[in-house]
Design an enzyme around this catalytic site. Structure first.
Site, PDB file in Angstrom:
ATOM      1  N   ASP A 200       0.837  -1.181   0.000  1.00 60.03           N
ATOM      2  CA  ASP A 200       0.000   0.000   0.000  1.00 60.03           C
ATOM      3  C   ASP A 200       0.880   1.241   0.000  1.00 60.03           C
ATOM      4  O   ASP A 200       2.017   1.200   0.455  1.00 60.03           O
ATOM      5  CB  ASP A 200      -0.891  -0.010   1.247  1.00 60.03           C
ATOM      6  CG  ASP A 200      -2.009   1.007   1.158  1.00 60.03           C
ATOM      7  OD1 ASP A 200      -2.641   1.089   0.090  1.00 60.03           O
ATOM      8  OD2 ASP A 200      -2.235   1.725   2.135  1.00 60.03           O
TER       9      ASP A 200
ATOM     10  N   GLU B 293      -2.998  -1.873  -5.049  1.00 64.90           N
ATOM     11  CA  GLU B 293      -4.228  -1.208  -5.438  1.00 64.90           C
ATOM     12  C   GLU B 293      -4.199  -0.842  -6.917  1.00 64.90           C
ATOM     13  O   GLU B 293      -3.179  -0.439  -7.442  1.00 64.90           O
ATOM     14  CB  GLU B 293      -4.411   0.069  -4.627  1.00 64.90           C
ATOM     15  CG  GLU B 293      -4.701  -0.191  -3.178  1.00 64.90           C
ATOM     16  CD  GLU B 293      -4.958   1.097  -2.438  1.00 64.90           C
ATOM     17  OE1 GLU B 293      -5.738   1.075  -1.496  1.00 64.90           O
ATOM     18  OE2 GLU B 293      -4.368   2.127  -2.812  1.00 64.90           O
TER      19      GLU B 293
ATOM     20  N   ASP C 199      -1.593   2.095   7.871  1.00 63.06           N
ATOM     21  CA  ASP C 199      -1.111   1.695   6.547  1.00 63.06           C
ATOM     22  C   ASP C 199      -0.934   0.182   6.447  1.00 63.06           C
ATOM     23  O   ASP C 199      -1.138  -0.405   5.391  1.00 63.06           O
ATOM     24  CB  ASP C 199       0.217   2.385   6.227  1.00 63.06           C
ATOM     25  CG  ASP C 199       0.055   3.894   6.129  1.00 63.06           C
ATOM     26  OD1 ASP C 199      -1.050   4.348   5.787  1.00 63.06           O
ATOM     27  OD2 ASP C 199       1.041   4.605   6.402  1.00 63.06           O
TER      28      ASP C 199
END
Ligand SMILES: [Zn+2]
Length: 244
Positions: free
Chosen positions: A21, A105, A203
């Site tokens: 991420d 992502e 996170d």
């Protein structure tokens, strides 16, 4: 593509997977709890660059002076690009060596989400300024990391999976409960579901969600891979077929 690289059919660690991420403060955060970062722009370079930006605004279009200022700006950005390239290549190498599946992502989807909520243009711009030049550079580099991962994956047999980023930061990676975001990016994620006391670095929680999302994606891809390997036999005879 045909550079003589043979992609292994099986990763050396077939069951290892990781979610990655973009951290709020750190460049890249993994579901394993690893934080990867480096300085892409030194403070000196940053202030020099800002000064050049102001200078550029005062120059006339097409002037020699403008070209000179531009060239100086490009020189700084060239160094940044090189550092970012090194960072992405090294990190991609490290991550793909350790994992058979790497999830991240889907940038395209994220962009859409951002523009959908982009009605607050003014505060948004201020936030962007606060986040600074370094962060902007980093955001630009995300695609580069994606490319570096795909390229490194060819040597290890790693599968790079892109997942829908919806709710990755609001969902509890332990119980799945989605906690409404209060609009602030917080360092610690705390689950608000009754009975769940999960708390983690925000996170890392997001990265774990990315990893989980990939689990679903991979089982779907697994079927696809099986179908593809079945098809490989007739493909093997393709050379013969081309003669007819
Ligand atoms: Zn929970």
């Amino acid at each position: 593509m045909d550079d003589g690289t043979t992609t292994p059919e099986r990763h050396a660690v077939p069951n290892a997977s990781v979610g990655i991420d973009r951290g709020v403060k750190t460049a890249v955060v993994t579901s394993d709890g690893d934080f990867h970062d480096r300085e892409f722009l030194t403070p000196g370079e940053a202030s020099r660059y800002r000064r050049l930006q102001q200078q550029l605004a005062r120059t006339d279009k097409g002037s020699a002076n403008r070209a000179k200022v531009r060239a100086r700006m490009n020189k700084i950005m060239g160094r940044v690009t090189a550092r970012r390239g090194d960072f992405c290549a090294q990190l991609a190498h490290q991550i793909t060596a350790k994992n058979a599946v790497v999830a991240l992502e889907d940038l395209g989807t994220r962009k859409m989400t951002a523009s959908a909520s982009g009605t607050l243009a003014e505060p948004g711009r201020r936030v962007a300024q606060k986040r600074g030049l370094n962060r902007a550079i980093l955001d630009k580099g995300w695609h580069r990391l994606e490319l570096a991962l795909s390229s490194a994956a060819r040597y290890t047999g790693t599968q790079v999976v892109k997942v829908n980023p919806a709710y990755t930061s609001q969902r509890c990676s332990a119980c799945g409960f989605v906690t409404e975001s209060n609009g602030e990016s917080q360092a610690v994620f705390r689950c608000k579901a009754a009975g769940c006391r999960y708390a983690a670095h925000a996170d890392v929680n997001a990265a774990i969600n990315v990893k989980h999302a990939a689990g679903h994606a991979v089982s779907a891809c697994g079927d696809l891979a099986a179908r593809r390997s079945l098809k490989q036999e007739p493909e093997g005879r393709a050379t013969g077929r081309s003669l007819s």
